[in-house]
Design a protein around this motif. Structure first.
Motif, PDB file in Angstrom:
ATOM      1  N   GLU A 153      23.611  54.574  93.319  1.00 26.88           N
ATOM      2  CA  GLU A 153      24.373  55.135  92.199  1.00 26.88           C
ATOM      3  C   GLU A 153      25.317  54.100  91.603  1.00 26.88           C
ATOM      4  OE1 GLU A 153      26.225  58.434  94.053  1.00 26.88           O
ATOM      5  OE2 GLU A 153      24.403  59.672  94.118  1.00 26.88           O
ATOM      6  N   ARG A 154      25.966  53.317  92.483  1.00 23.66           N
ATOM      7  CA  ARG A 154      26.861  52.271  91.983  1.00 23.66           C
ATOM      8  C   ARG A 154      26.074  51.179  91.245  1.00 23.66           C
ATOM      9  NH1 ARG A 154      32.054  51.885  94.115  1.00 23.66           N
ATOM     10  NH2 ARG A 154      31.982  49.609  94.104  1.00 23.66           N
ATOM     11  N   GLN A 155      24.889  50.860  91.761  1.00 19.00           N
ATOM     12  CA  GLN A 155      24.073  49.853  91.095  1.00 19.00           C
ATOM     13  C   GLN A 155      23.635  50.335  89.713  1.00 19.00           C
ATOM     14  OE1 GLN A 155      20.728  48.479  93.394  1.00 19.00           O
ATOM     15  NE2 GLN A 155      20.190  46.873  91.944  1.00 19.00           N
ATOM     16  N   LEU A 156      23.341  51.626  89.592  1.00 18.03           N
ATOM     17  CA  LEU A 156      22.989  52.179  88.290  1.00 18.03           C
ATOM     18  C   LEU A 156      24.150  52.064  87.308  1.00 18.03           C
ATOM     19  CD1 LEU A 156      20.904  55.399  89.096  1.00 18.03           C
ATOM     20  CD2 LEU A 156      20.221  53.517  87.576  1.00 18.03           C
ATOM     21  N   ILE A 157      25.360  52.368  87.795  1.00 16.43           N
ATOM     22  CA  ILE A 157      26.540  52.277  86.924  1.00 16.43           C
ATOM     23  C   ILE A 157      26.779  50.833  86.506  1.00 16.43           C
ATOM     24  CG2 ILE A 157      29.040  52.587  86.830  1.00 16.43           C
ATOM     25  CD1 ILE A 157      28.665  54.969  88.758  1.00 16.43           C
ATOM     26  N   PHE A 158      26.796  49.934  87.497  1.00 15.37           N
ATOM     27  CA  PHE A 158      26.998  48.517  87.176  1.00 15.37           C
ATOM     28  C   PHE A 158      25.891  48.002  86.267  1.00 15.37           C
ATOM     29  CE2 PHE A 158      29.211  48.221  91.513  1.00 15.37           C
ATOM     30  CZ  PHE A 158      30.463  48.376  90.941  1.00 15.37           C
ATOM     31  N   LEU A 194      39.866  45.308  94.613  1.00 11.20           N
ATOM     32  CA  LEU A 194      40.563  46.262  93.747  1.00 11.20           C
ATOM     33  C   LEU A 194      40.643  47.651  94.383  1.00 11.20           C
ATOM     34  CD1 LEU A 194      38.948  45.312  90.312  1.00 11.20           C
ATOM     35  CD2 LEU A 194      41.012  44.372  91.378  1.00 11.20           C
ATOM     36  N   GLY A 195      40.211  47.754  95.645  1.00 15.70           N
ATOM     37  CA  GLY A 195      40.194  49.043  96.321  1.00 15.70           C
ATOM     38  C   GLY A 195      38.892  49.779  96.080  1.00 15.70           C
ATOM     39  N   PHE A 196      38.614  50.140  94.836  1.00 19.27           N
ATOM     40  CA  PHE A 196      37.380  50.856  94.501  1.00 19.27           C
ATOM     41  C   PHE A 196      36.217  49.901  94.252  1.00 19.27           C
ATOM     42  CE2 PHE A 196      39.651  49.931  90.620  1.00 19.27           C
ATOM     43  CZ  PHE A 196      38.657  49.508  89.751  1.00 19.27           C
ATOM     44  N   ALA A 197      36.499  48.632  94.088  1.00 17.71           N
ATOM     45  CA  ALA A 197      35.458  47.636  93.838  1.00 17.71           C
ATOM     46  C   ALA A 197      36.025  46.253  94.140  1.00 17.71           C
ATOM     47  CB  ALA A 197      34.968  47.709  92.395  1.00 17.71           C
ATOM     48  N   ALA A 198      35.150  45.247  94.119  1.00 13.57           N
ATOM     49  CA  ALA A 198      35.558  43.855  94.340  1.00 13.57           C
ATOM     50  C   ALA A 198      34.987  43.002  93.215  1.00 13.57           C
ATOM     51  CB  ALA A 198      35.071  43.352  95.689  1.00 13.57           C
ATOM     52  N   ILE A 199      35.737  41.988  92.813  1.00 15.76           N
ATOM     53  CA  ILE A 199      35.315  41.088  91.735  1.00 15.76           C
ATOM     54  C   ILE A 199      35.142  39.682  92.303  1.00 15.76           C
ATOM     55  CG2 ILE A 199      35.957  40.040  89.535  1.00 15.76           C
ATOM     56  CD1 ILE A 199      37.487  42.534  88.857  1.00 15.76           C
ATOM     57  N   GLN A 200      34.023  39.058  92.000  1.00 18.82           N
ATOM     58  CA  GLN A 200      33.779  37.670  92.374  1.00 18.82           C
ATOM     59  C   GLN A 200      33.871  36.816  91.113  1.00 18.82           C
ATOM     60  OE1 GLN A 200      30.153  36.992  94.533  1.00 18.82           O
ATOM     61  NE2 GLN A 200      30.461  34.790  94.689  1.00 18.82           N
ATOM     62  N   PRO A 201      35.008  36.157  90.875  1.00 16.12           N
ATOM     63  CA  PRO A 201      35.215  35.457  89.596  1.00 16.12           C
ATOM     64  C   PRO A 201      34.267  34.294  89.357  1.00 16.12           C
ATOM     65  CG  PRO A 201      37.004  34.984  91.138  1.00 16.12           C
ATOM     66  CD  PRO A 201      36.192  36.085  91.746  1.00 16.12           C
ATOM     67  N   VAL A 204      18.339  42.001  90.252  1.00 15.83           N
ATOM     68  CA  VAL A 204      17.599  42.766  91.254  1.00 15.83           C
ATOM     69  C   VAL A 204      18.518  43.158  92.405  1.00 15.83           C
ATOM     70  CG1 VAL A 204      15.672  42.726  92.891  1.00 15.83           C
ATOM     71  CG2 VAL A 204      15.402  41.702  90.630  1.00 15.83           C
ATOM     72  N   SER A 205      19.315  42.199  92.900  1.00 15.76           N
ATOM     73  CA  SER A 205      20.213  42.470  94.012  1.00 15.76           C
ATOM     74  C   SER A 205      21.346  43.410  93.599  1.00 15.76           C
ATOM     75  CB  SER A 205      20.824  41.160  94.535  1.00 15.76           C
ATOM     76  OG  SER A 205      19.838  40.330  95.088  1.00 15.76           O
ATOM     77  N   TYR A 206      21.894  44.112  94.583  1.00 16.89           N
ATOM     78  CA  TYR A 206      23.080  44.938  94.357  1.00 16.89           C
ATOM     79  C   TYR A 206      24.296  44.038  94.203  1.00 16.89           C
ATOM     80  CZ  TYR A 206      27.017  47.991  95.491  1.00 16.89           C
ATOM     81  OH  TYR A 206      28.215  48.647  95.470  1.00 16.89           O
ATOM     82  N   GLY A 207      25.222  44.445  93.350  1.00 13.20           N
ATOM     83  CA  GLY A 207      26.467  43.702  93.187  1.00 13.20           C
ATOM     84  C   GLY A 207      26.997  43.824  91.779  1.00 13.20           C
ATOM     85  N   GLY A 208      28.185  44.393  91.623  1.00 10.00           N
ATOM     86  CA  GLY A 208      28.745  44.603  90.301  1.00 10.00           C
ATOM     87  C   GLY A 208      29.019  43.316  89.554  1.00 10.00           C
ATOM     88  N   SER A 209      29.673  42.356  90.228  1.00 11.94           N
ATOM     89  CA  SER A 209      29.987  41.084  89.572  1.00 11.94           C
ATOM     90  C   SER A 209      28.722  40.357  89.153  1.00 11.94           C
ATOM     91  CB  SER A 209      30.816  40.195  90.502  1.00 11.94           C
ATOM     92  OG  SER A 209      32.077  40.765  90.763  1.00 11.94           O
TER      93      SER A 209
END
Length: 389
Positions: A64-69, A123-130, A350-355
């Motif tokens: 679900e998170r991957q779909l949102i991202f 960020l608590g709810f997510a993480a950012i890789q700059p 293809v891989s999971y990961g918001g950043s």
């Protein structure tokens, strides 16, 4: 569909933005990107439920998170493709400055999530890789500097880009994140070569990379552990590489069947760094070859369109983005089959990961914006004009 076979039609002045975008965009590359995203969701359905179960989360939490991202990434991608090259350049410079500042403060404010490398902001709810967002911005800035150096009385852009890439690599090494550092160096090297750098200078840069690798091996336990694991002829079966290589071997040509794979229960990074092992085990070599073909299509078509482009900045920036996109996919798959040491690098789209997904959307959006068909945007026009004089 006709334009996908015979090529895009140049935009006409006064056209509305959407019809103009549709005529000038590379539809084959867009189709490949959408297919890669669909494959990522399919593999996420197989790879992520075991991790969600271990973490006490919902069965499809990570999907679900991957779909949102992914939806955010696709919206960002298509919005970026509609920008002019000048607007993309402004976006890239601004994004680069923000991402560089974030990377510089990682040793103080970042976290490693127990992985031994401080690469993220929590960020608590997510993480950012700059560093993911730094890559497309750096390519745009470096291409701008190199293109400016070719103008009459232009600045020493190539030397400035060299100094800039050394600073960035230094900050990434502090995390440590040698994989992203190598990726940025590779992208810079491609652009530097296309900008007319002498081969001797490039050979010297390659020598410096080797010396840097030796220094990192002797001074970074994290780096040395990965190199030693790669050089060891015997693969420990209970390591990530051991599980991944066994899964690829078990998958064979047609795979063991949908949902029948076992590697997802053993690999903690099955949904990210080693997603190709899940694909190989459950769907076999056939799906792996399809994935490789999709990446190759995007990269090759991008270079073919950029070859005809006469704007120096667009050629350099587009080539850097395409090269980094292709080599990142190659590195991820090379690690899984033990052709390369572990890098902690995702498989783009293809891989999971918001950043990774959102930054990938920005990078590919920039690439598609640069490869759009523009009136009089081909380098053959320059030669034709010269011959007609």
């Amino acid at each position: 569909m006709t334009e996908m076979v015979y090529g895009a039609v140049p935009a006409r002045d006064g056209d509305p933005i959407l019809p103009r975008w549709w005529r000038t965009i590379d539809k084959w590359s867009v189709s490949c990107i959408l297919i890669l995203f669909g494959i990522g969701i399919l593999l996420g359905l197989a790879a992520s439920p075991p991790l969600a179960e271990r973490n006490g989360l919902g069965h499809f939490h990570y999907v679900e998170r991957q779909l949102i991202f992914g939806l955010v990434a696709l919206v960002t991608l298509f919005a970026t493709t509609m920008m002019s090259p000048q607007m993309v350049r402004r976006l890239g410079v601004l994004g680069f400055l923000v991402a560089l500042g974030a990377v510089m403060f990682l040793p103080v404010l970042g976290t490693d999530f127990g992985k031994g490398a401080t690469r993220w902001y929590s960020l608590g709810f997510a993480a950012i890789q700059p560093s993911e967002f730094l890559k497309p911005g750096f390519v745009v800035v470096a291409a701008w500097l190199m293109a400016a150096s070719q103008e009459i009385n232009g600045p020493p852009g190539r030397s400035m880009s060299l100094a800039l890439v050394l600073v960035i690599v230094g900050f990434l090494a502090l995390q440590p994140d040698f994989g992203q550092a190598a990726l940025i160096l590779f992208g810079w090297g491609v652009m530097y070569f296309l900008a007319g750098a002498p081969i001797v200078l490039l050979a010297a840069a390659a020598g410096l990379v080797v010396l840097g690798g030796m220094f990192a091996y002797n001074n970074s336990e994290h780096f040395a552990r990965r190199i030693d694991g790669f050089l060891n002829p015997d693969v420990e079966p209970t390591t990530q590489l051991g599980y991944a290589t066994n899964a690829i071997r078990e998958g064979g040509f047609f795979g063991v069947g949908v949902g029948e794979g076992q590697v997802k229960w053993s690999l903690p990074d099955a949904h990210t760094d080693f997603i190709i092992a899940v694909a190989a085990e459950e769907y076999g070599l056939i799906l792996v070859l399809i994935i490789i073909a999709l990446y190759a299509t995007i990269v090759v078509r991008s270079f073919l369109r950029l070859i005809r482009e006469r704007d120096t900045f667009i050629r350099l920036a587009g080539s850097g983005l395409a090269a980094m996109f292709g080599i990142q996919a190659l590195i991820n798959m090379g690690v899984a089959v033990r052709l390369l040491p572990a890098k902690g690098m995702t498989l783009p789209f293809v891989s999971y990961g918001g950043s990774s997904l959102i930054a990938g959307g920005i990078a590919l959006g920039m690439l598609l914006a640069f490869t759009r068909t523009r009136p009089q945007g081909r380098i053959q026009d320059v030669f034709a004009n010269r011959q007609g004089r």
